[in-house]
Design a protein around this motif. Sequence first.
Motif, mmCIF file in Angstrom:
data_model
loop_
_atom_site.group_PDB
_atom_site.id
_atom_site.type_symbol
_atom_site.label_atom_id
_atom_site.label_comp_id
_atom_site.label_asym_id
_atom_site.label_seq_id
_atom_site.Cartn_x
_atom_site.Cartn_y
_atom_site.Cartn_z
ATOM 1 N N LEU A 179 38.788 44.309 34.682
ATOM 2 C CA LEU A 179 37.352 44.398 34.938
ATOM 3 C C LEU A 179 36.564 43.600 33.911
ATOM 4 N N TYR A 180 36.907 43.771 32.642
ATOM 5 C CA TYR A 180 36.203 43.036 31.590
ATOM 6 C C TYR A 180 36.377 41.530 31.762
ATOM 7 N N LEU B 34 30.810 50.551 28.703
ATOM 8 C CA LEU B 34 30.580 50.452 30.146
ATOM 9 C C LEU B 34 29.210 50.987 30.544
ATOM 10 N N LEU C 108 37.513 52.418 41.356
ATOM 11 C CA LEU C 108 37.493 51.554 40.173
ATOM 12 C C LEU C 108 38.235 50.251 40.460
ATOM 13 N N GLU D 94 30.550 51.923 37.138
ATOM 14 C CA GLU D 94 31.949 51.810 36.736
ATOM 15 C C GLU D 94 32.283 52.802 35.623
ATOM 16 N N LEU E 273 43.392 48.338 34.600
ATOM 17 C CA LEU E 273 42.272 47.824 35.394
ATOM 18 C C LEU E 273 41.056 47.533 34.522
ATOM 19 N N MET E 274 40.905 48.271 33.432
ATOM 20 C CA MET E 274 39.763 48.015 32.555
ATOM 21 C C MET E 274 39.836 46.614 31.974
ATOM 22 N N ARG F 73 34.286 40.277 34.887
ATOM 23 C CA ARG F 73 32.824 40.297 34.720
ATOM 24 C C ARG F 73 32.343 39.389 33.582
ATOM 25 N N ALA G 248 36.185 47.756 42.217
ATOM 26 C CA ALA G 248 35.218 47.046 41.377
ATOM 27 C C ALA G 248 35.825 45.770 40.812
ATOM 28 N N VAL G 249 37.162 45.749 40.700
ATOM 29 C CA VAL G 249 37.874 44.567 40.222
ATOM 30 C C VAL G 249 38.327 43.707 41.395
ATOM 31 N N TRP H 87 47.815 44.728 40.518
ATOM 32 C CA TRP H 87 46.867 45.844 40.466
ATOM 33 C C TRP H 87 47.000 46.711 41.719
#
Length: 237
Positions: free
Chosen positions: A167-168, A185, A215, A192, A163-164, A171, A218-219, A136
């Motif tokens: 992220l999922y 989101l 973003l 985010e 990255l999405m 989280r 956030a990850v 990443w």
Amino acid sequence: MPADPAAQARLEAALPAALARIAATPGVYAALWCGSAARGEADEHSDLDVHALVEGDHRWRGSFVVDGVPVEVFHNPVRKVRAMFAAPDHATVAMFAQGRAALPHPDLTALVEEARAIHAAGPTPRPPTPAERHMWVDEVVEARSLMGDDLHALIALNAAGRLMGALYAARGWWEVKPRAWLRDLERHAAPEAALLRRVLTASTSTERQAALEALALAVLPGGLAYAESATDPQRVP
């Protein structure tokens, strides 16, 4: 309310003929109508999605068209569906948790109940591994190197999409199709969602890159510096 009532009606009208063809497929003994149309959310781009239970040891995927409506059918024996639940395969869990029995059978009823319980519990959060973290960071740095270049938008948007998924996973959220990212989101994490929207709509590479890096943080809350990592060794055939 359906996203497009006319599209919803068109798909529902094609369902009986689609199910008749699926039911006539050798080995099929149950079917679940799933996807956006089964949820009453079809639009002009939707198709009919059906998950069919089959006897035997084979699985396959098929598609056909009924009255201009595309139909996609996932054929699996029960044990394979349960294996996908255990993985978990997010799409399969959602199909069975949110679908509607079209060709009922006790096996299908049991799978739907299992999927609903799994879906309600949510997936286990999975932070990035050191090797994934390196990947990443590498993608964000690659985008940074192209600031001011016409290619920046392409590279940054590709990195944001990847990255999405991270992220999922981190989280512990159920994955959704990209077309639902912003809406989903907003429900999970509005900050985010705002960052993703900025990546998508930025008018300059500077603004786009800033949103992408925010973003990424956030990850990767530890920052965007490179660190030591290695993948698991794999035998060379």
